[in-house]
Design an enzyme around this catalytic site. Sequence first.
Site, PDB file in Angstrom:
ATOM      1  N   LYS A 243       0.869  -1.181   0.000  1.00  0.00           N
ATOM      2  CA  LYS A 243       0.000   0.000   0.000  1.00  0.00           C
ATOM      3  C   LYS A 243       0.903   1.228   0.000  1.00  0.00           C
ATOM      4  O   LYS A 243       1.579   1.508   0.985  1.00  0.00           O
ATOM      5  CB  LYS A 243      -0.908  -0.011   1.237  1.00  0.00           C
ATOM      6  CG  LYS A 243      -1.957   1.102   1.218  1.00  0.00           C
ATOM      7  CD  LYS A 243      -2.954   0.904   2.338  1.00  0.00           C
ATOM      8  CE  LYS A 243      -4.198   1.759   2.213  1.00  0.00           C
ATOM      9  NZ  LYS A 243      -4.002   3.174   2.190  1.00  0.00           N
ATOM     10  N   ARG A 263      -8.736  11.665  -5.599  1.00  0.00           N
ATOM     11  CA  ARG A 263      -9.789  10.821  -5.064  1.00  0.00           C
ATOM     12  C   ARG A 263     -11.121  11.540  -4.941  1.00  0.00           C
ATOM     13  O   ARG A 263     -12.165  10.953  -5.103  1.00  0.00           O
ATOM     14  CB  ARG A 263      -9.313  10.369  -3.687  1.00  0.00           C
ATOM     15  CG  ARG A 263      -9.965   9.135  -3.275  1.00  0.00           C
ATOM     16  CD  ARG A 263      -9.677   8.854  -1.866  1.00  0.00           C
ATOM     17  NE  ARG A 263     -10.981   8.569  -1.287  1.00  0.00           N
ATOM     18  CZ  ARG A 263     -11.155   7.967  -0.165  1.00  0.00           C
ATOM     19  NH1 ARG A 263     -10.126   7.612   0.542  1.00  0.00           N
ATOM     20  NH2 ARG A 263     -12.354   7.733   0.272  1.00  0.00           N
ATOM     21  N   LYS A 431      -7.689  -3.695   2.993  1.00  0.00           N
ATOM     22  CA  LYS A 431      -6.414  -3.088   3.387  1.00  0.00           C
ATOM     23  C   LYS A 431      -6.078  -3.464   4.816  1.00  0.00           C
ATOM     24  O   LYS A 431      -6.956  -3.588   5.657  1.00  0.00           O
ATOM     25  CB  LYS A 431      -6.475  -1.571   3.235  1.00  0.00           C
ATOM     26  CG  LYS A 431      -7.475  -0.880   4.128  1.00  0.00           C
ATOM     27  CD  LYS A 431      -7.392   0.637   3.999  1.00  0.00           C
ATOM     28  CE  LYS A 431      -8.586   1.256   4.696  1.00  0.00           C
ATOM     29  NZ  LYS A 431      -8.640   2.691   4.630  1.00  0.00           N
ATOM     30  N   LYS A 433      -3.201  -2.394   7.731  1.00  0.00           N
ATOM     31  CA  LYS A 433      -2.114  -1.452   8.021  1.00  0.00           C
ATOM     32  C   LYS A 433      -1.514  -1.745   9.380  1.00  0.00           C
ATOM     33  O   LYS A 433      -2.230  -2.161  10.288  1.00  0.00           O
ATOM     34  CB  LYS A 433      -2.670  -0.022   8.017  1.00  0.00           C
ATOM     35  CG  LYS A 433      -3.231   0.395   6.684  1.00  0.00           C
ATOM     36  CD  LYS A 433      -3.099   1.886   6.472  1.00  0.00           C
ATOM     37  CE  LYS A 433      -4.316   2.635   6.909  1.00  0.00           C
ATOM     38  NZ  LYS A 433      -4.268   4.050   6.516  1.00  0.00           N
TER      39      LYS A 433
HETATM   40  P1  ATP Z   1      -6.208   5.353   3.733  1.00  0.00           P
HETATM   41  O1  ATP Z   1      -6.341   6.566   4.577  1.00  0.00           O
HETATM   42  O2  ATP Z   1      -5.982   4.099   4.478  1.00  0.00           O
HETATM   43  O3  ATP Z   1      -5.308   5.542   2.545  1.00  0.00           O
HETATM   44  P2  ATP Z   1      -8.497   5.797   2.166  1.00  0.00           P
HETATM   45  O4  ATP Z   1      -9.824   5.969   2.826  1.00  0.00           O
HETATM   46  O5  ATP Z   1      -7.830   6.978   1.593  1.00  0.00           O
HETATM   47  O6  ATP Z   1      -7.605   5.061   3.196  1.00  0.00           O
HETATM   48  P3  ATP Z   1      -8.967   3.259   1.064  1.00  0.00           P
HETATM   49  O7  ATP Z   1      -9.960   2.918   0.045  1.00  0.00           O
HETATM   50  O8  ATP Z   1      -9.301   2.843   2.403  1.00  0.00           O
HETATM   51  O9  ATP Z   1      -8.664   4.802   0.981  1.00  0.00           O
HETATM   52  O10 ATP Z   1      -7.580   2.630   0.672  1.00  0.00           O
HETATM   53  C1  ATP Z   1      -7.238   2.637  -0.658  1.00  0.00           C
HETATM   54  C2  ATP Z   1      -6.261   3.748  -0.877  1.00  0.00           C
HETATM   55  O11 ATP Z   1      -4.961   3.242  -0.735  1.00  0.00           O
HETATM   56  C3  ATP Z   1      -6.340   4.227  -2.285  1.00  0.00           C
HETATM   57  O12 ATP Z   1      -7.201   5.324  -2.394  1.00  0.00           O
HETATM   58  C4  ATP Z   1      -4.925   4.561  -2.668  1.00  0.00           C
HETATM   59  O13 ATP Z   1      -4.696   5.943  -2.478  1.00  0.00           O
HETATM   60  C5  ATP Z   1      -4.078   3.825  -1.667  1.00  0.00           C
HETATM   61  N1  ATP Z   1      -3.248   2.760  -2.241  1.00  0.00           N
HETATM   62  C6  ATP Z   1      -1.920   2.648  -2.091  1.00  0.00           C
HETATM   63  N2  ATP Z   1      -1.447   1.562  -2.696  1.00  0.00           N
HETATM   64  C7  ATP Z   1      -2.490   0.949  -3.282  1.00  0.00           C
HETATM   65  C8  ATP Z   1      -2.627  -0.237  -4.048  1.00  0.00           C
HETATM   66  N3  ATP Z   1      -1.596  -1.010  -4.329  1.00  0.00           N
HETATM   67  N4  ATP Z   1      -3.861  -0.550  -4.498  1.00  0.00           N
HETATM   68  C9  ATP Z   1      -4.923   0.216  -4.199  1.00  0.00           C
HETATM   69  N5  ATP Z   1      -4.850   1.343  -3.470  1.00  0.00           N
HETATM   70  C10 ATP Z   1      -3.653   1.713  -2.997  1.00  0.00           C
END
Ligand code: ATP
Length: 597
Positions: A243, A263, A431, A433
Amino acid sequence: MCSLFNWIQKSKSSTKKRSKFRKFLDTYCKPSDYFAAVRLILPNLDRERGSYGLKESVLATCIIDALGMSRESPDAVRLINWRKGGAKTGVNAGNFSLVASEVLQRRQGMISGGLTIKELNDLLDRLASSENRAEKISVLADLIRKTNAQEMKWIIMIILKDLKLGISEKSIFHEFHPDAEDLFNVTCDLKLVCERLRDRHQRHKRQDIEVGKAVRPQLALRVANAASAWKKLHGKEVVIECKFDGDRIQIHKNGADIHFFSRNFLDHPEYIHGMSNIIIQNVLVDRCILDGEMLVWDTSTDRFAEFGSNQEIAKAAKEGLASERQVLLDVAFDILYDGDTSVIHQSLKERHELLKKVVKPIKGRLEILVPDGGLNVHRAVGEPCWSRVAHNVDDVETFFKRTIENRDEGIVLKDLGSKWEPSDRSGKWLKLKPEYVRAGADLDVLIIGGYYGSGRRGGQVAQFLVGLAERPASNTYPRRFISFCRVGTGLSDEELDAVVNKLKPYFRKYEYPKKSPPSYYKVTNNSKERPDVWIDSPEKSIILSITSDIRTIRSEVFAAPYSLRFPRIDKVRDDKPWHECLDVNNWCSLVIIRHNG
Ligand code: ATP
């Protein structure tokens, strides 16, 4: 419109809220006016207007100037200190628009100014496009002249893009038209939704994604550990990926026309200078959408740069000041459109194959993330692999362990058979972490200040500034504490109340205009660090055990050389006296040990 807002806010049930909205549309709006009204109800989804550049603190001073008040007047101080609440009552504390409406009530009449929705939209357009503060103040003064306090309260909420109506965006969309949410998810265009779906009874043909229109991203569901991730994806073919810790960016290529959507579907033209040429040359099809993460690669350390440096590096590239050392790097982990077709309905496995065909990677600038191949840059520890197919839960555990060793943000697990679905967080991607798994030792730190909360905790201390001790001479108690980080989460309401009540007698207000902090605290001049209250006597304060994401950050905001990412209170250490607080030398040695691996 204001009556609608009041009704929706007052109604308890979602059905009632929805029916008020329906009545408003049917009775007071012509279909051609839908967008004008809906953009005020869902201001955070409106991308037709630029950003206002007005968060509460700036809005406070602009309103003060628009009203011609002195900055020292009680009402001005009340606006600036909106989080703290009134001198006696504390009512409305933490809710800027209510505090503002209280102040405005003393100046505006009760009679409606009769501003129409169209006039309001025109003024909001002017507010967003005005380039300097003076113009913004003049628009705000105009708005205040043409409204009463009640109307102005809602306008302030529209400007802050949060109406607190207690109705979800989903419900608004569903009431508007059964296809509204789907169409919005694939276009991120509220105007188009309002214009195409004017007739609620006419169903819209399902629309696919288009190059040039942002799509709401597929999201990941959080899981607590490797075992539950594995269980959730039971029987599926699974890929585990690193990630990455940058910004989620969708790259839309249409010939030489390149867009970078974040996003929340904002276009980020600042990436054009650093990235467009690479995309034009190394994405081998004319039209395509890549989904991925934008990061900064540091060529001198062969590592990713600290999170948060993207904008700085993009700006430097724009100004022709790009360094060779730190460069933008896009890691494309998915492809959504290829040539003249959307490919989101294909399986992830098929999309990986496409990604390999379409993108010609360049080390440290444009990389693709596909199982067992991918990224030409190496991980610091362990295998040089950023993505692999998992065959059992042990594979997930091992990959996750590497993540911790590498101080990466975490891992994402994906079902290789799944299609890419806009705005979906149902569990096709998971995910995990390190911050959700206890890692590393707890740190015992001293509370040295407090911050007022907002909303429910408005007017009360809801977060703490914690400090580390400056190492005392042997057999003596520490005399100074160094600001370390700000922490608010982790305790239950009752536990938080208990700490706040114990410390209340020692809170010393940190009033506006700012006075200097007590001399036994070492702090920086950074305004983000300033607490609302200081603890008057450190020897009366309380030790908190905090945990965090195992990674540290070099601290610019706080006086300690390193701070924590995502700190969380683990325990209140009533059993530990104040002088047993972790000292800064011990803390730094912990950090260095971790850096070395
Ligand atoms: P977080 O704060 O944990 O990043 P979030 O709410 O922004 O969470 P989530 O959908 O929970 O977003 O987690 C996906 C996010 O992780 C994606 O929006 C992207 O920015 C990030 N990311 C990093 N590496 C990857 C990957 N290999 N595949 C998908 N998403 C990834």
